[in-house]
Design a protein around this motif. Structure first.
Motif, PDB file in Angstrom:
ATOM      1  N   ALA A   9      19.507   3.413   1.478  1.00 48.13           N
ATOM      2  CA  ALA A   9      20.545   3.794   2.433  1.00 48.13           C
ATOM      3  C   ALA A   9      20.185   5.133   3.062  1.00 48.13           C
ATOM      4  N   LEU A  10      20.206   5.204   4.380  1.00 47.88           N
ATOM      5  CA  LEU A  10      19.877   6.442   5.079  1.00 47.88           C
ATOM      6  C   LEU A  10      21.059   7.400   5.014  1.00 47.88           C
ATOM      7  N   GLN A  11      20.813   8.589   4.501  1.00 48.27           N
ATOM      8  CA  GLN A  11      21.846   9.597   4.380  1.00 48.27           C
ATOM      9  C   GLN A  11      21.916  10.442   5.656  1.00 48.27           C
ATOM     10  N   GLY A  12      23.098  11.023   5.892  1.00 48.45           N
ATOM     11  CA  GLY A  12      23.244  11.980   6.983  1.00 48.45           C
ATOM     12  C   GLY A  12      23.399  11.366   8.363  1.00 48.45           C
ATOM     13  N   ILE A  13      23.818  10.096   8.447  1.00 48.68           N
ATOM     14  CA  ILE A  13      24.012   9.455   9.748  1.00 48.68           C
ATOM     15  C   ILE A  13      25.326   9.938  10.355  1.00 48.68           C
ATOM     16  N   LYS A  14      25.287  10.367  11.590  1.00 46.14           N
ATOM     17  CA  LYS A  14      26.468  10.917  12.248  1.00 46.14           C
ATOM     18  C   LYS A  14      27.471   9.822  12.570  1.00 46.14           C
ATOM     19  N   HIS A  15      28.708  10.224  12.833  1.00 41.18           N
ATOM     20  CA  HIS A  15      29.716   9.273  13.264  1.00 41.18           C
ATOM     21  C   HIS A  15      29.338   8.751  14.650  1.00 41.18           C
ATOM     22  N   ILE A  16      29.359   7.450  14.788  1.00 43.60           N
ATOM     23  CA  ILE A  16      28.906   6.817  16.029  1.00 43.60           C
ATOM     24  C   ILE A  16      30.028   6.815  17.063  1.00 43.60           C
ATOM     25  N   GLN A  17      29.642   7.133  18.300  1.00 37.86           N
ATOM     26  CA  GLN A  17      30.567   7.143  19.425  1.00 37.86           C
ATOM     27  C   GLN A  17      30.124   6.121  20.466  1.00 37.86           C
ATOM     28  N   PRO A  18      31.054   5.663  21.325  1.00 40.63           N
ATOM     29  CA  PRO A  18      30.673   4.729  22.387  1.00 40.63           C
ATOM     30  C   PRO A  18      29.527   5.279  23.231  1.00 40.63           C
ATOM     31  N   GLY A  19      28.540   4.437  23.473  1.00 41.62           N
ATOM     32  CA  GLY A  19      27.399   4.828  24.289  1.00 41.62           C
ATOM     33  C   GLY A  19      26.269   5.485  23.529  1.00 41.62           C
ATOM     34  N   ASP A  20      26.440   5.733  22.233  1.00 49.26           N
ATOM     35  CA  ASP A  20      25.369   6.349  21.444  1.00 49.26           C
ATOM     36  C   ASP A  20      24.127   5.465  21.427  1.00 49.26           C
ATOM     37  N   ASP A  21      22.976   6.105  21.372  1.00 53.65           N
ATOM     38  CA  ASP A  21      21.679   5.422  21.341  1.00 53.65           C
ATOM     39  C   ASP A  21      21.337   5.130  19.879  1.00 53.65           C
ATOM     40  N   LEU A  22      21.565   3.885  19.450  1.00 52.68           N
ATOM     41  CA  LEU A  22      21.321   3.542  18.049  1.00 52.68           C
ATOM     42  C   LEU A  22      19.852   3.646  17.679  1.00 52.68           C
ATOM     43  N   ALA A  23      18.961   3.318  18.596  1.00 57.20           N
ATOM     44  CA  ALA A  23      17.532   3.411  18.294  1.00 57.20           C
ATOM     45  C   ALA A  23      17.148   4.854  17.984  1.00 57.20           C
ATOM     46  N   ALA A  24      17.658   5.801  18.778  1.00 54.55           N
ATOM     47  CA  ALA A  24      17.369   7.217  18.524  1.00 54.55           C
ATOM     48  C   ALA A  24      17.996   7.675  17.212  1.00 54.55           C
ATOM     49  N   ILE A  25      19.180   7.193  16.910  1.00 56.21           N
ATOM     50  CA  ILE A  25      19.860   7.565  15.667  1.00 56.21           C
ATOM     51  C   ILE A  25      19.088   7.036  14.464  1.00 56.21           C
ATOM     52  N   VAL A  26      18.566   5.817  14.576  1.00 52.43           N
ATOM     53  CA  VAL A  26      17.754   5.257  13.484  1.00 52.43           C
ATOM     54  C   VAL A  26      16.496   6.093  13.275  1.00 52.43           C
ATOM     55  N   GLN A  27      15.814   6.420  14.361  1.00 49.17           N
ATOM     56  CA  GLN A  27      14.592   7.218  14.234  1.00 49.17           C
ATOM     57  C   GLN A  27      14.879   8.570  13.586  1.00 49.17           C
ATOM     58  N   ASP A  28      15.953   9.209  14.007  1.00 53.42           N
ATOM     59  CA  ASP A  28      16.323  10.489  13.410  1.00 53.42           C
ATOM     60  C   ASP A  28      16.663  10.316  11.924  1.00 53.42           C
ATOM     61  N   GLY A  29      17.364   9.224  11.602  1.00 56.40           N
ATOM     62  CA  GLY A  29      17.707   8.966  10.207  1.00 56.40           C
ATOM     63  C   GLY A  29      16.487   8.744   9.342  1.00 56.40           C
ATOM     64  N   LEU A  30      15.491   8.043   9.852  1.00 57.46           N
ATOM     65  CA  LEU A  30      14.255   7.841   9.098  1.00 57.46           C
ATOM     66  C   LEU A  30      13.548   9.165   8.840  1.00 57.46           C
ATOM     67  N   ARG A  31      13.494  10.029   9.875  1.00 58.81           N
ATOM     68  CA  ARG A  31      12.845  11.336   9.708  1.00 58.81           C
ATOM     69  C   ARG A  31      13.591  12.180   8.680  1.00 58.81           C
ATOM     70  N   ARG A  32      14.914  12.246   8.795  1.00 55.61           N
ATOM     71  CA  ARG A  32      15.716  13.053   7.883  1.00 55.61           C
ATOM     72  C   ARG A  32      15.560  12.609   6.428  1.00 55.61           C
ATOM     73  N   ASN A  33      15.345  11.309   6.238  1.00 55.06           N
ATOM     74  CA  ASN A  33      15.216  10.762   4.887  1.00 55.06           C
ATOM     75  C   ASN A  33      13.765  10.586   4.448  1.00 55.06           C
ATOM     76  N   ALA A  34      12.844  11.132   5.243  1.00 52.36           N
ATOM     77  CA  ALA A  34      11.409  11.086   4.925  1.00 52.36           C
ATOM     78  C   ALA A  34      10.938   9.663   4.662  1.00 52.36           C
ATOM     79  N   LEU A  35      11.363   8.736   5.540  1.00 54.23           N
ATOM     80  CA  LEU A  35      10.989   7.331   5.411  1.00 54.23           C
ATOM     81  C   LEU A  35      10.098   6.920   6.569  1.00 54.23           C
ATOM     82  N   GLN A  36       9.109   6.099   6.265  1.00 48.11           N
ATOM     83  CA  GLN A  36       8.199   5.585   7.280  1.00 48.11           C
ATOM     84  C   GLN A  36       8.356   4.076   7.349  1.00 48.11           C
TER      85      GLN A  36
END
Length: 254
Positions: A9-36
């Motif tokens: 489970a990716l930690q630290g995911i922000k609360h999602i708002q209408p129009g948010d870019d899920l692809a960018a949020i996923v990429q940021d979540g992977l980086r924050r969790n040191a996952l490749q």
């Protein structure tokens, strides 16, 4: 057979708002969790964040219930405005008794209240509710294309939601939408370990992935709506989650 399957489970995911870019949020979540992410990985997303990003929330104060909704609301003991939304998202009412409204959603799912939910919407405060994505398979396919281009690998996507089951208490996560993997694997014609021919076995592969991911996500205030699944292996053609919907002419309980 796949070995060493992990669900993170990716930690630290922000609360999602209408129009948010899920692809960018996923990429940021992977980086924050040191996952490749690697070829063959699967990303499971809670339906709620997809619906939120797609702007699928509705303020009940804006809903005018029809006479049918008002009548049905008296039977099921629910807010008539909610019942109106359920009707608008459904093709058939299958069960209507006090506190229970089971319908066939326009996408074919059989579920309570057409999947419309108050939980985890604006902190559960106010009259806003969340509808399911318009087309969860299409949402999964778009997100997969964006992530594959950004991450440089081929991953699968599952959009999951919690479902009740006939004759069993409790909920379990299932796949509403998927892309890049076989949601349903047909094993009919194969041999079992004793050489007998499998005659009816079809594996709900995307549902199995979603169910296990649900354990990592949690069902309450955990705030972990993204799960990266690694170590899976399959040898079957890609099929989206609509393949999991039993055709109406095979429905034993209609």
């Amino acid at each position: 057979m796949a070995q060493g399957i992990t669900y993170t489970a990716l930690q630290g995911i922000k609360h999602i708002q209408p129009g948010d870019d899920l692809a960018a949020i996923v990429q940021d979540g992977l980086r924050r969790n040191a996952l490749q992410a690697r070829d063959g990985d699967v990303l499971v997303l809670a339906q709620k964040i997809v619906s939120k990003a797609e702007g699928r929330s509705v303020d009940l104060s804006s809903v005018q219930p029809s006479p049918h909704a008002l009548e049905l609301a008296q039977i099921v003991k629910k807010d008539a405005r909610l019942v109106e939304l359920v009707l608008s998202e459904s093709t058939d009412i299958l069960r209507a008794i006090p506190n229970v409204l089971i319908v066939r959603h326009r996408c074919g799912y059989v579920m309570a209240n057409a999947g419309i939910d108050h939980s985890n919407v604006d902190g559960g405060v106010g009259d806003r509710v969340l509808l399911l994505p318009v087309d969860a398979d299409a949402s999964a396919a778009v997100l997969r294309e964006q992530l594959n281009a950004a991450l440089g690998c081929e991953i699968g996507i599952v959009i999951s939601d919690s479902f009740g089951r006939p004759w069993r208490n409790g909920v379990v996560n299932v796949a509403l939408g998927s892309a890049g993997l076989p949601a349903l694997i047909d094993r009919r014609g194969e041999r079992d370990m004793y050489g007998r021919t499998l005659e009816v076995t079809q594996v709900a592969y995307a549902d199995a992935i979603a169910a296990a991911a649900g354990l990592a996500m949690g069902e309450g205030a955990e705030g972990t709506p993204l799960v990266l699944v690694q170590g899976l292996a399959w040898q079957a053609p890609e099929r989206n989650a609509q393949s999991l919907i039993r055709p109406l002419d095979e429905d034993l309980f209609k």
